[in-house]
Motif scaffolding. Structure first.
Motif, short mmCIF file in Angstrom:
data_model
loop_
_atom_site.label_atom_id
_atom_site.label_comp_id
_atom_site.label_asym_id
_atom_site.label_seq_id
_atom_site.Cartn_x
_atom_site.Cartn_y
_atom_site.Cartn_z
N SER A 1 117.36 1.56 92.67
CA SER A 1 116.13 2.33 92.76
C SER A 1 115.62 2.32 94.20
N THR A 2 114.66 3.17 94.49
CA THR A 2 114.02 3.23 95.79
C THR A 2 112.78 2.34 95.79
N ALA A 3 112.61 1.55 96.82
CA ALA A 3 111.41 0.72 96.94
C ALA A 3 110.17 1.60 97.02
N SER A 4 109.08 1.14 96.40
CA SER A 4 107.84 1.90 96.40
C SER A 4 106.66 0.94 96.44
N GLY A 5 105.91 0.93 97.54
CA GLY A 5 104.78 0.02 97.65
C GLY A 5 105.23 -1.42 97.57
N ASN A 6 104.64 -2.17 96.63
CA ASN A 6 105.00 -3.58 96.44
C ASN A 6 106.18 -3.77 95.50
N VAL A 7 106.75 -2.66 95.01
CA VAL A 7 107.89 -2.73 94.10
C VAL A 7 109.18 -2.58 94.91
N PRO A 8 110.00 -3.62 95.00
CA PRO A 8 111.21 -3.53 95.81
C PRO A 8 112.30 -2.71 95.11
N SER A 9 113.31 -2.35 95.88
CA SER A 9 114.49 -1.71 95.30
C SER A 9 115.20 -2.72 94.40
N LEU A 10 115.66 -2.26 93.24
CA LEU A 10 116.39 -3.11 92.32
C LEU A 10 117.68 -2.39 91.93
N CYS A 11 118.76 -3.15 91.79
CA CYS A 11 120.05 -2.56 91.42
C CYS A 11 120.38 -2.86 89.96
N PHE A 12 121.07 -1.92 89.34
CA PHE A 12 121.38 -1.97 87.91
C PHE A 12 122.85 -1.66 87.67
N LEU A 13 123.40 -2.23 86.62
CA LEU A 13 124.63 -1.72 86.03
C LEU A 13 124.23 -0.53 85.18
N GLN A 14 124.77 0.65 85.47
CA GLN A 14 124.41 1.87 84.75
C GLN A 14 125.58 2.32 83.87
N TYR A 15 125.25 2.72 82.65
CA TYR A 15 126.26 3.22 81.71
C TYR A 15 125.83 4.59 81.19
N TYR A 16 126.77 5.54 81.22
CA TYR A 16 126.49 6.92 80.83
C TYR A 16 127.61 7.43 79.93
N THR A 17 127.23 8.22 78.92
CA THR A 17 128.25 8.81 78.06
C THR A 17 128.29 10.33 78.16
N SER A 18 127.12 10.99 77.98
CA SER A 18 127.09 12.45 78.04
C SER A 18 125.66 12.91 78.27
N ALA A 19 125.50 14.20 78.53
CA ALA A 19 124.17 14.76 78.79
C ALA A 19 123.28 14.74 77.56
N THR A 20 123.86 14.59 76.38
CA THR A 20 123.07 14.58 75.15
C THR A 20 122.78 13.17 74.65
N ALA A 21 123.24 12.15 75.38
CA ALA A 21 123.04 10.76 74.98
C ALA A 21 122.28 10.01 76.07
N THR B 1 113.76 -10.93 94.66
CA THR B 1 113.62 -9.48 94.48
C THR B 1 113.37 -9.16 93.01
N PHE B 2 114.14 -9.78 92.12
CA PHE B 2 113.98 -9.57 90.68
C PHE B 2 112.57 -9.94 90.24
N THR B 3 112.09 -11.11 90.69
CA THR B 3 110.76 -11.58 90.30
C THR B 3 109.67 -10.65 90.82
N GLN B 4 109.79 -10.23 92.08
CA GLN B 4 108.79 -9.33 92.66
C GLN B 4 108.75 -8.00 91.92
N TYR B 5 109.93 -7.50 91.55
CA TYR B 5 110.01 -6.23 90.83
C TYR B 5 109.26 -6.33 89.50
N VAL B 6 109.51 -7.40 88.76
CA VAL B 6 108.86 -7.58 87.46
C VAL B 6 107.36 -7.74 87.62
N GLN B 7 106.94 -8.54 88.56
CA GLN B 7 105.51 -8.83 88.74
C GLN B 7 104.72 -7.59 89.17
N ASN B 8 105.33 -6.73 89.97
CA ASN B 8 104.60 -5.60 90.54
C ASN B 8 104.83 -4.29 89.82
N LYS B 9 105.64 -4.30 88.75
CA LYS B 9 105.90 -3.06 88.04
C LYS B 9 105.53 -3.15 86.57
#
Length: 233
Positions: free
Chosen positions: A41-61, A223-231
């Motif tokens: 994600s993009t950092a915004s204010g006090n919310v830092p950038s956070l990275c994720f494992l992303q899983y996708y199947t189709s445009a309808t799911a 980073t993980f803690t700051q993301y949770v606390q500020n979002k």
């Protein structure tokens, strides 16, 4: 803030971060680079950038994203973050942290009307029946949103990294390169009481599973803690 279309795809080989899930009126664009990928994600204010494992199947799911602290180990429980970005045609979405319907924590979510609010429920099933409430895993909502095509929810789960079961060892796998297995279920049939997170929901119309190391979703503990606390929503 103007957001690109949720269904816009890109052929770029490198995942580029986009606007975060920042308010009930905004939903992140979904970016697809195969079945699994790294999304940051993009950092915004006090919310830092956070990275994720992303899983996708189709445009309808739905698209699923998982994040965790990088110092998490197999020997102790830790909090995890789950994002679900779902087409509005899906009236409820379920995510299984242990790769199947039974004997592992289930996170179930559905939109609560058209306001952008989403009901989330922690569930468990010992058999092929409607999962009951599961108090050993607690969910805290960080953000929800809805637009004309999609609804989304982001939650922190305490109790989804380890559980009392022999299935999948009763835990997520944190060792680098070692895969964890997850499962999902979706339905187009309306939930009887959308505002009630403890209510019943109909049988799913589709389901699936995937396995992947969690490396893409690991973030520095601070980073993980700051993301949770500020979002928090």
């Amino acid at each position: 803030m103007h957001l690109p279309s949720l269904i816009a795809l890109s052929s770029a080989p490198l995942l580029v971060a986009s606007s975060p899930l920042s308010s009930p009126s905004e939903i992140e664009p979904r970016q697809v680079y195969g079945v699994t990928s790294k999304y940051c994600s993009t950092a915004s204010g006090n919310v830092p950038s956070l990275c994720f494992l992303q899983y996708y199947t189709s445009a309808t799911a739905p698209t699923y994203r998982i994040a965790l602290p990088s110092d998490a180990t197999n020997n102790a429980a830790y909090d995890t973050i789950l994002q679900i970005i779902s087409p509005i045609t899906q009236t409820w979405v379920g995510f299984a942290w242990g790769g199947g319907m039974t004997n592992n924590p289930l996170t179930v979510a559905w939109p609560n009307g058209n306001s952008g609010q989403v009901s989330v429920s922690s569930r468990w099933s010992a058999g092929r029946t409607t999962p009951g409430l599961y108090s050993s895993a607690t969910l805290r909502t960080l953000s929800t949103a809805r637009n004309s095509t999609h609804w989304t929810v982001e939650v922190v789960c305490t109790g989804c990294s380890r559980w009392n079961s022999q299935q999948n060892g009763g835990r997520l796998e944190t060792q680098a390169g070692s895969a964890s297995t997850f499962a999902w279920a979706i339905s187009r049939t309306a939930v009887p009481q959308p505002s009630n997170p403890s209510g019943s929901f109909p049988v799913h119309n589709n389901q699936g599973m995937f396995s992947n190391p969690l490396d893409f979703g690991k973030n520095a503990r601070a980073t993980f803690t700051q993301y949770v606390q500020n979002k928090r929503s």
